[in-house]
Design a protein around this motif. Structure first.
Motif, PDB file in Angstrom:
ATOM      1  N   GLN A  27       0.813  -1.237   0.000  1.00  0.00           N
ATOM      2  CA  GLN A  27       0.000   0.000   0.000  1.00  0.00           C
ATOM      3  C   GLN A  27       0.834   1.269   0.000  1.00  0.00           C
ATOM      4  O   GLN A  27       0.411   2.283  -0.526  1.00  0.00           O
ATOM      5  N   TYR A  28       1.995   1.217   0.637  1.00  0.00           N
ATOM      6  CA  TYR A  28       2.799   2.430   0.794  1.00  0.00           C
ATOM      7  C   TYR A  28       3.799   2.620  -0.345  1.00  0.00           C
ATOM      8  O   TYR A  28       4.560   3.579  -0.362  1.00  0.00           O
ATOM      9  N   CYS A  29       3.813   1.688  -1.301  1.00  0.00           N
ATOM     10  CA  CYS A  29       4.816   1.752  -2.376  1.00  0.00           C
ATOM     11  C   CYS A  29       4.188   1.610  -3.754  1.00  0.00           C
ATOM     12  O   CYS A  29       4.479   2.385  -4.653  1.00  0.00           O
ATOM     13  N   GLY A  68      15.306  -3.287  -6.074  1.00  0.00           N
ATOM     14  CA  GLY A  68      14.367  -3.243  -7.176  1.00  0.00           C
ATOM     15  C   GLY A  68      13.238  -2.283  -6.816  1.00  0.00           C
ATOM     16  O   GLY A  68      13.419  -1.419  -5.956  1.00  0.00           O
ATOM     17  N   GLY A  69      12.079  -2.508  -7.341  1.00  0.00           N
ATOM     18  CA  GLY A  69      11.355  -3.707  -7.666  1.00  0.00           C
ATOM     19  C   GLY A  69      11.777  -4.840  -6.737  1.00  0.00           C
ATOM     20  O   GLY A  69      12.336  -4.609  -5.679  1.00  0.00           O
ATOM     21  N   GLU A  70      11.477  -6.030  -7.160  1.00  0.00           N
ATOM     22  CA  GLU A  70      11.918  -7.168  -6.365  1.00  0.00           C
ATOM     23  C   GLU A  70      13.101  -7.820  -7.093  1.00  0.00           C
ATOM     24  O   GLU A  70      12.918  -8.454  -8.132  1.00  0.00           O
ATOM     25  N   LEU A  95      21.937  -7.217  -0.520  1.00  0.00           N
ATOM     26  CA  LEU A  95      20.700  -7.353  -1.293  1.00  0.00           C
ATOM     27  C   LEU A  95      19.521  -6.975  -0.406  1.00  0.00           C
ATOM     28  O   LEU A  95      19.479  -7.357   0.765  1.00  0.00           O
ATOM     29  N   THR A  96      18.577  -6.229  -0.964  1.00  0.00           N
ATOM     30  CA  THR A  96      17.306  -5.960  -0.274  1.00  0.00           C
ATOM     31  C   THR A  96      16.212  -6.699  -1.033  1.00  0.00           C
ATOM     32  O   THR A  96      16.086  -6.531  -2.246  1.00  0.00           O
ATOM     33  N   THR A  97      15.426  -7.495  -0.325  1.00  0.00           N
ATOM     34  CA  THR A  97      14.411  -8.315  -0.982  1.00  0.00           C
ATOM     35  C   THR A  97      13.170  -8.402  -0.116  1.00  0.00           C
ATOM     36  O   THR A  97      13.252  -8.245   1.104  1.00  0.00           O
ATOM     37  N   VAL A 119      15.776  -8.285   4.520  1.00  0.00           N
ATOM     38  CA  VAL A 119      14.449  -8.704   4.058  1.00  0.00           C
ATOM     39  C   VAL A 119      13.415  -7.718   4.606  1.00  0.00           C
ATOM     40  O   VAL A 119      13.438  -7.388   5.794  1.00  0.00           O
ATOM     41  N   SER A 120      12.541  -7.245   3.735  1.00  0.00           N
ATOM     42  CA  SER A 120      11.484  -6.335   4.170  1.00  0.00           C
ATOM     43  C   SER A 120      10.326  -7.166   4.707  1.00  0.00           C
ATOM     44  O   SER A 120       9.856  -8.092   4.038  1.00  0.00           O
ATOM     45  N   LEU A 121       9.882  -6.849   5.911  1.00  0.00           N
ATOM     46  CA  LEU A 121       8.775  -7.592   6.527  1.00  0.00           C
ATOM     47  C   LEU A 121       8.030  -6.630   7.440  1.00  0.00           C
ATOM     48  O   LEU A 121       8.589  -6.150   8.418  1.00  0.00           O
ATOM     49  N   TYR A 190       7.604   5.895   7.708  1.00  0.00           N
ATOM     50  CA  TYR A 190       6.877   5.955   6.436  1.00  0.00           C
ATOM     51  C   TYR A 190       7.293   7.242   5.708  1.00  0.00           C
ATOM     52  O   TYR A 190       7.185   8.335   6.244  1.00  0.00           O
ATOM     53  N   MET A 191       7.775   7.082   4.480  1.00  0.00           N
ATOM     54  CA  MET A 191       8.276   8.239   3.727  1.00  0.00           C
ATOM     55  C   MET A 191       7.285   8.670   2.638  1.00  0.00           C
ATOM     56  O   MET A 191       6.605   7.832   2.049  1.00  0.00           O
ATOM     57  N   ASP A 192       7.312   9.966   2.333  1.00  0.00           N
ATOM     58  CA  ASP A 192       6.410  10.535   1.323  1.00  0.00           C
ATOM     59  C   ASP A 192       7.044  10.496  -0.067  1.00  0.00           C
ATOM     60  O   ASP A 192       6.929  11.438  -0.833  1.00  0.00           O
TER      61      ASP A 192
HETATM   62  N1  SAM Z   1      11.340  -5.453  -3.167  1.00  0.00           N
HETATM   63  C1  SAM Z   1      12.432  -5.245  -2.275  1.00  0.00           C
HETATM   64  C2  SAM Z   1      11.973  -5.160  -0.851  1.00  0.00           C
HETATM   65  O1  SAM Z   1      10.775  -5.290  -0.607  1.00  0.00           O
HETATM   66  O2  SAM Z   1      12.800  -4.981   0.030  1.00  0.00           O
HETATM   67  C3  SAM Z   1      13.321  -4.059  -2.619  1.00  0.00           C
HETATM   68  C4  SAM Z   1      12.681  -2.787  -3.098  1.00  0.00           C
HETATM   69  S1  SAM Z   1      11.682  -1.955  -1.906  1.00  0.00           S
HETATM   70  C5  SAM Z   1      11.226  -0.506  -2.813  1.00  0.00           C
HETATM   71  C6  SAM Z   1      12.913  -1.390  -0.771  1.00  0.00           C
HETATM   72  C7  SAM Z   1      12.433  -0.889   0.557  1.00  0.00           C
HETATM   73  O3  SAM Z   1      11.744   0.336   0.380  1.00  0.00           O
HETATM   74  C8  SAM Z   1      11.487  -1.825   1.293  1.00  0.00           C
HETATM   75  O4  SAM Z   1      11.986  -2.101   2.581  1.00  0.00           O
HETATM   76  C9  SAM Z   1      10.219  -1.016   1.371  1.00  0.00           C
HETATM   77  O5  SAM Z   1       9.502  -1.307   2.530  1.00  0.00           O
HETATM   78  C10 SAM Z   1      10.757   0.400   1.372  1.00  0.00           C
HETATM   79  N2  SAM Z   1       9.738   1.398   1.039  1.00  0.00           N
HETATM   80  C11 SAM Z   1       8.966   1.460  -0.066  1.00  0.00           C
HETATM   81  N3  SAM Z   1       8.129   2.523   0.004  1.00  0.00           N
HETATM   82  C12 SAM Z   1       8.393   3.140   1.175  1.00  0.00           C
HETATM   83  C13 SAM Z   1       7.853   4.294   1.830  1.00  0.00           C
HETATM   84  N4  SAM Z   1       6.874   5.003   1.295  1.00  0.00           N
HETATM   85  N5  SAM Z   1       8.379   4.647   3.027  1.00  0.00           N
HETATM   86  C14 SAM Z   1       9.375   3.932   3.577  1.00  0.00           C
HETATM   87  N6  SAM Z   1       9.917   2.846   3.022  1.00  0.00           N
HETATM   88  C15 SAM Z   1       9.425   2.446   1.828  1.00  0.00           C
END
Ligand code: SAM
Length: 340
Positions: A27-29, A68-70, A95-97, A119-121, A190-192
């Motif tokens: 939702q935030y991305c 990415g992306g993923e 790596l960020t995934t 890992v994003s969770l 949470y970033m804008d």
């Molecule tokens: N798909 C990968 C992942 O989920 O980690 C890598 C890309 S994702 C864009 C990288 C990081 O950006 C994730 O940890 C995600 O939660 C964070 N992110 C995306 N939108 C964000 C937002 N509006 N504010 C803060 N973090 C954000």
């Protein structure tokens, strides 16, 4: 020696997005129903990514993060990891995934030379995960984290974007889960940025609120005093558990920012909030020599004065950075194209 920008910030860290595609719709991305993807023929090949990375390393970059992306959607990512791991100049390859495709690949990524993994969770609750991401993939992510823990990376981190009323009641659960995986949990404000078209100030859980919630549960939290250009400030719980907070929204750290980003199609961005970047694919494909690429990079970095997050903080009224209609016209403004 790294080159310096106008605020004496060195060019040290490069985030390379290997695809703009993602297998979640957080939702935030990526909250919209459809997206315009980068044309396939514009995506940099692994050789092109290596060539550009070499030019950056020649100018001081020694930390590279694939994103990415993923990134695990990019076929055969392990071979890119192997190519980059062979570069002695890269002392930190990460790596960020989102972890969904990680379980079957964690051991081979480690074997190929990947040092660290994040890992994003955002939640440990299945229904909440589905509501937040539109996919029922929590168990795949948890399997991915377990596989990464077993693969013995130099560091395993878990990144959580904290959103008020969505997952701000899970901070303790996430810390406890991180402990079981020997993973350091980092809470991100949470970033804008780009795709965060539903962002509001009310939804931001500040670093101060995060610390207060953790202190209510664990007792006094101690800040770790360290000199670092890493985005997270780190803290200690009374039992010695370490966690981090990335406070880009309420307490930005532009002053020490040594990061820049390369999109999957070769656009180089100085800041997550930048409105445009420099296209390095065109000169590369037109046959520019390494020296020519290095001088383009040098010219841009030495005139860099971006302080995107600090400028946002200075605004009286803050709304999402970019409206949906503008994002639709330029995929390069999206967070999933820029890489987080
Ligand atoms: N798909 C990968 C992942 O989920 O980690 C890598 C890309 S994702 C864009 C990288 C990081 O950006 C994730 O940890 C995600 O939660 C964070 N992110 C995306 N939108 C964000 C937002 N509006 N504010 C803060 N973090 C954000």
């Amino acid at each position: 020696m790294a080159i310096l920008d106008r605020f004496d910030r060195p060019l040290k860290s490069l985030r390379v997005s290997v695809t703009d595609r993602c297998n979640l719709r957080c939702q935030y991305c990526m909250p919209e129903t459809d997206y315009a993807w980068l044309p396939k023929e514009t995506l940099l090949t692994f050789e092109e990514i290596s060539t550009l990375t070499d030019a950056f390393c020649d100018l001081g970059v020694d930390r590279v993060r694939l994103t990415g992306g993923e990134p695990l959607l990019r076929r055969d990512l392990t071979s890119l990891v192997g190519m980059l791991a062979a570069r002695p100049a890269i002392r930190d390859l990460a790596l960020t995934t989102n972890g969904i495709l990680l379980a079957p690949q964690a051991a081979s990524l480690r074997a190929a030379g990947l040092h660290r993994i994040t890992v994003s969770l955002d939640t440990l609750q299945r229904d909440r995960f589905r509501a937040l991401t539109r996919f029922d993939s929590l168990s795949a992510v948890l399997d991915g984290i377990a596989a990464a823990a077993a693969a013995d990376f130099d560091a395993l981190k878990i990144d959580t974007v904290v959103i008020r009323g969505v997952n701000d009641d899970e901070l303790v659960d996430l810390i406890e889960y991180g402990r079981t995986m020997a993973a350091e949990v980092r809470f991100i404000e949470y970033m804008d940025v780009g795709g965060a078209t539903r962002w509001t100030t009310e939804a931001v859980v500040s670093r101060r609120d995060i610390l207060a919630a953790l202190e209510r549960h664990y007792g006094a939290v101690t800040a770790i005093d360290e000199q670092s250009s890493a985005p997270a400030d780190r803290f200690l719980l009374p039992d010695g558990t370490v966690f981090g907070i990335i406070s880009s929204t309420t307490a930005p750290f532009c002053e020490t920012c040594d990061r820049s980003r390369l999109t999957a199609d070769g656009v180089w961005l100085m800041c997550l909030y930048a409105s445009a970047g420099m296209d390095l694919r065109r000169p590369l494909r037109a046959g520019a020599t390494s020296e020519e690429i290095r001088s383009l990079i040098t010219a841009v970095w030495t005139s860099r004065s971006d302080r995107g997050a600090e400028e946002r903080l200075g605004l009286a009224a803050r709304v999402p950075l970019i409206p949906v209609s503008v994002l639709r016209r330029d995929a390069h403004l999206e967070m999933h194209t820029r890489g987080g």
